[in-house]
Design a protein around this motif. Structure first.
Motif, PDB file in Angstrom:
ATOM      1  N   UNK A  64      37.296  44.910  36.270  1.00 23.77           N
ATOM      2  CA  UNK A  64      35.774  45.223  36.636  1.00 23.77           C
ATOM      3  C   UNK A  64      35.541  45.639  37.943  1.00 23.77           C
ATOM      4  N   UNK A  65      36.345  45.175  38.985  1.00 22.74           N
ATOM      5  CA  UNK A  65      36.250  45.261  40.124  1.00 22.74           C
ATOM      6  C   UNK A  65      36.720  46.832  40.528  1.00 22.74           C
ATOM      7  N   UNK A  95      30.598  32.074  36.028  1.00 23.63           N
ATOM      8  CA  UNK A  95      29.973  31.206  37.269  1.00 23.63           C
ATOM      9  C   UNK A  95      28.624  31.258  37.342  1.00 23.63           C
ATOM     10  N   UNK A 154      29.694  38.109  35.482  1.00 21.69           N
ATOM     11  CA  UNK A 154      29.308  36.980  36.319  1.00 21.69           C
ATOM     12  C   UNK A 154      28.986  35.893  35.527  1.00 21.69           C
ATOM     13  N   UNK A 206      27.734  51.699  32.178  1.00 23.48           N
ATOM     14  CA  UNK A 206      27.751  50.226  31.594  1.00 23.48           C
ATOM     15  C   UNK A 206      27.207  50.041  30.129  1.00 23.48           C
ATOM     16  N   UNK A 228      37.267  45.963  29.172  1.00 22.23           N
ATOM     17  CA  UNK A 228      36.997  44.688  29.924  1.00 22.23           C
ATOM     18  C   UNK A 228      36.428  43.648  29.089  1.00 22.23           C
ATOM     19  N   UNK A 286      33.238  34.821  43.143  1.00 24.55           N
ATOM     20  CA  UNK A 286      34.180  34.010  42.426  1.00 24.55           C
ATOM     21  C   UNK A 286      34.817  35.012  41.365  1.00 24.55           C
ATOM     22  N   UNK A 287      34.070  36.103  40.815  1.00 25.41           N
ATOM     23  CA  UNK A 287      34.693  36.945  39.995  1.00 25.41           C
ATOM     24  C   UNK A 287      35.855  37.906  41.025  1.00 25.41           C
ATOM     25  N   UNK A 292      34.081  48.757  39.499  1.00 29.11           N
ATOM     26  CA  UNK A 292      32.838  48.959  40.490  1.00 29.11           C
ATOM     27  C   UNK A 292      33.024  49.790  41.549  1.00 29.11           C
ATOM     28  N   UNK A 321      24.978  47.736  38.846  1.00 27.43           N
ATOM     29  CA  UNK A 321      26.231  48.189  38.015  1.00 27.43           C
ATOM     30  C   UNK A 321      27.107  47.037  37.766  1.00 27.43           C
ATOM     31  N   UNK A 337      32.589  53.410  40.299  1.00 30.81           N
ATOM     32  CA  UNK A 337      31.212  53.789  40.207  1.00 30.81           C
ATOM     33  C   UNK A 337      30.678  53.824  41.585  1.00 30.81           C
ATOM     34  N   UNK A 338      31.031  53.004  42.636  1.00 37.30           N
ATOM     35  CA  UNK A 338      30.268  53.131  43.808  1.00 37.30           C
ATOM     36  C   UNK A 338      30.670  54.398  44.380  1.00 37.30           C
ATOM     37  N   UNK A 365      28.374  34.002  42.263  1.00 36.95           N
ATOM     38  CA  UNK A 365      29.137  34.624  40.971  1.00 36.95           C
ATOM     39  C   UNK A 365      29.984  35.772  41.281  1.00 36.95           C
ATOM     40  N   UNK A 366      29.561  36.542  42.213  1.00 35.56           N
ATOM     41  CA  UNK A 366      30.184  37.875  42.594  1.00 35.56           C
ATOM     42  C   UNK A 366      31.548  37.729  43.264  1.00 35.56           C
ATOM     43  N   UNK A 397      40.785  36.052  31.880  1.00 39.17           N
ATOM     44  CA  UNK A 397      39.433  36.506  32.620  1.00 39.17           C
ATOM     45  C   UNK A 397      39.898  36.977  33.937  1.00 39.17           C
TER      46      UNK A 397
END
Lengths: 317, 298
Positions: free
Chosen positions: B272-273, A132, A129, B245, B255, B39-40, B276, A123, B279-280, B36-37, B265
């Motif tokens: 986004x978070x 990064x 991402x 998505x 977004x 840092x986001x 997420x 998802x 959705x989860x 990456x996840x 950013x």
């Protein structure tokens, strides 16, 4: 007796006609853009101005196809696509199969939590991402392993630059982090959970270990599933322009060269003359046709595996 | 006692085998995903400025607070995205199962029919569809016939506004038509999933059922449907994720605007978070309710 046979036969005919009607009806919705593509790709550009020509051109030409073929450097792009996306798809299909089996049949700590992470990886949209990941691939390292490797070969103790090399696509695919890998792991997991356990139990009793059981008993039974995943994986890698264009602007696949063509068509004509709006339409549609043909042919060859139920060896029911 | 320790070591061995099976994925997770996840996630708590190099200021929950209390677009968009799923997903599933059943039968021209229904898989996930919807000539051509609904809101929306009919009636009517076209186009993957799921049902099940005197309708509900349930779960989850998505999804658009339009950013990460998380939760509910009713044959 005869009467009921005739009734059955009649019912069958009605059913066939109904099925044909439904498939043609819905098939038309699906085919509409493709018909448009064919109509545009094979018409001489002059007929774009002819109000009598709507769908069927008065004459046909291969000029548009030839022109975009040269523009896109199609053979070269096709080769890039084959080794880049083809290898990714094979890696992804194989690795997700192994991982999916691990999630389906074994009990280990945090299995459900890890599986939730698998779903979570699907998802997350790539844009989240992107920054990064890009920075990471510019100087790729993990626990100084790659720096050390780099130092051994080149003498520089720094991360490896993966951008603009095929590895930037291959490595994530090989470690279950390719395009929608999580979905494939999920597909495999569901399939393996649906397989009867007796298949493996018999093998275990005969002294087979987990790994050889997977290779000899499970894989041969998963043929349809493997083909399904291979098809999806190839299509998504083939269609990807987001990752390819960001990480590898120097390597052009079929899809990225279509994007490139669309952006540069106006300025890139061989004679230096700027194309008009209508000519752009015929050329772009010819290019679209070129892009979808390889996958369609591939699918037609693959779909014969979607026939007849598989006869499972050694088990009834 | 001896047996006990033996079974325990067997279980231990199985556990280790399982971890070895998922090891490639675990490595991939550690190398390619975690950094990456996170840092986001960190960006979502920060103000990110890239004017002179990347400058990151930690601001705590401020952006989340702004999102939930000040942003006038976020919550309505989220609600729209949710509403779309409730209406579309059941239709997509029913249609794709129906078509998969048809395509699984033997008839003249089956290869061609299957190839046709594979086209959405190729076209809808790639740049070809984007080009088609940008093609002014194609949309000009489409607005003259009913197929304008084919590519969703573009042609339809403007057509609606041109007609001076009561908007309630029009939007109700064309909404349905519009949906049918979109739903067919979103069903490609699910059709193929069901088609391959149908292959794993042994023919002997149907033979046994027909000897017992079951007709086609009965063997669909007693054999085909229950055996397809694992595939059904995949199809449901895929449809939900696909809808959430999709690039035209209202929240995804939001977004993208925050990301590329306003260059915020950190704020984009915060949206986004929250998204997420939403959705989860929905997927967890699906696994809880649908996943429970899936019967695996072992």
């Amino acid at each position: 007796m005869n009467k009921s046979k005739a009734f059955k036969c009649g019912r069958k005919t009605v059913f066939s006609l109904l099925r044909a009607a439904i498939l043609i009806e819905i098939g038309f919705i699906v085919l509409y853009p493709v018909i448009y593509m064919f109509s545009m790709a094979f018409r001489p550009v002059e007929q774009m101005y002819n109000p009598n020509v709507i769908w069927v051109p008065l004459s046909f030409t291969l000029d548009n196809i030839k022109q975009v073929w040269d523009f896109m450097e199609f053979p070269k792009a096709a080769w890039t696509t084959l080794y880049l996306d083809g290898i990714c798809a094979v890696f992804q299909t194989a690795v997700c199969c192994v991982v999916g089996y691990g999630f389906a049949r074994f009990n280990f700590k945090c299995r459900n939590l890890l599986f939730a992470v698998v779903i979570f990886t699907i998802i997350v949209p790539p844009s989240t991402t992107l920054i990064s990941s890009y920075l990471q691939y510019r100087s790729f390292d993990f626990a100084y392993i790659f720096s050390a490797l780099n130092w051994v070969f080149t003498g520089n103790f720094e991360g490896i630059r993966l951008l603009n090399t095929p590895f930037v696509m291959w490595l994530p695919a090989l470690f279950g982090m390719g395009i929608r890998s999580g979905l494939f792991i999920f597909i495999y997991r569901q399939f393996f959970m649906g397989l009867p356990k007796e298949l493996e139990e018999a093998a275990y009793i005969d002294g087979c270990g987990s790994y050889s059981c997977f290779a000899r008993i499970i894989l041969p039974n998963a043929k349809t599933e493997i083909i399904t995943v291979l098809i999806f994986s190839l299509v998504w890698y083939y269609n990807d322009t987001y990752y390819s264009a960001t990480y590898m602007d120097s390597l052009r696949t079929i899809s990225t060269s279509l994007e490139y063509l669309n952006e540069n068509l106006a300025t890139l004509s061989p004679t230096g003359a700027v194309f008009d709006r209508y000519q752009v339409v015929t050329l772009v549609q010819a290019a679209c046709l070129l892009v979808i043909t390889p996958l369609t042919v591939f699918y037609i060859f693959m779909q014969r595996y979607f026939t007849e139920s598989i006869q499972r060896t050694g088990i009834v029911g | 006692m001896k047996i006990n320790s033996k079974t325990r070591s067997y279980e231990r061995r199985r556990e280790i085998s399982g971890i070895i099976f998922i090891l490639p994925w675990l490595i991939g997770l550690a190398v390619f995903f975690i950094r990456p996840i996170f840092s986001s996630l960190y960006y979502s708590f920060s103000e990110v400025n890239i004017d002179n190099g990347i400058v990151i200021n930690y601001v705590g929950l401020a952006q989340y607070r702004e999102l939930l209390t000040e942003d006038t677009e976020f919550l309505p968009s989220l609600f729209d995205a949710f509403k779309q799923i409730i209406t579309d997903v059941p239709l997509i599933l029913a249609l794709s199962l129906f078509i998969a059943l048809l395509l699984n039968q033997e008839f003249y021209g089956r290869t061609l029919a299957r190839a046709v229904f594979f086209l959405p898989v190729i076209v809808a996930s790639g740049i070809v569809l984007t080009l088609f919807s940008q093609d002014s000539f194609a949309s000009g051509m489409m607005s003259e016939n009913t197929n304008s609904a084919l590519f969703g809101a573009y042609g339809l929306e403007s057509m609606l506004q041109k007609m001076n009919l009561p908007s309630d009636i029009i939007s109700g009517l064309t909404g349905v038509v519009n949906n049918v076209f979109n739903i067919v186009w979103q069903s490609g993957i699910q059709i193929l999933l069901f088609l391959s799921g149908l292959q794993s049902i042994p023919q002997s099940f149907y033979e046994a059922a027909s000897i017992e005197g079951a007709n086609g309708w009965l063997s669909f509900w007693k054999i085909t449907f229950p055996t397809l349930m694992p595939t059904m779960l995949v199809a449901i989850v895929y449809s939900i994720i696909d809808s959430f998505t999709y690039y035209a999804n209202p929240v995804i658009k939001l977004i993208d605007t925050a990301y590329l339009g306003n260059m915020r950013f950190g704020y984009a990460s915060a949206i986004s978070w929250l998204y997420f998380l939403f959705i989860m939760i929905i997927l967890a509910l699906v696994f809880l309710f649908v996943g429970r009713s899936v019967k695996y044959r072992s």
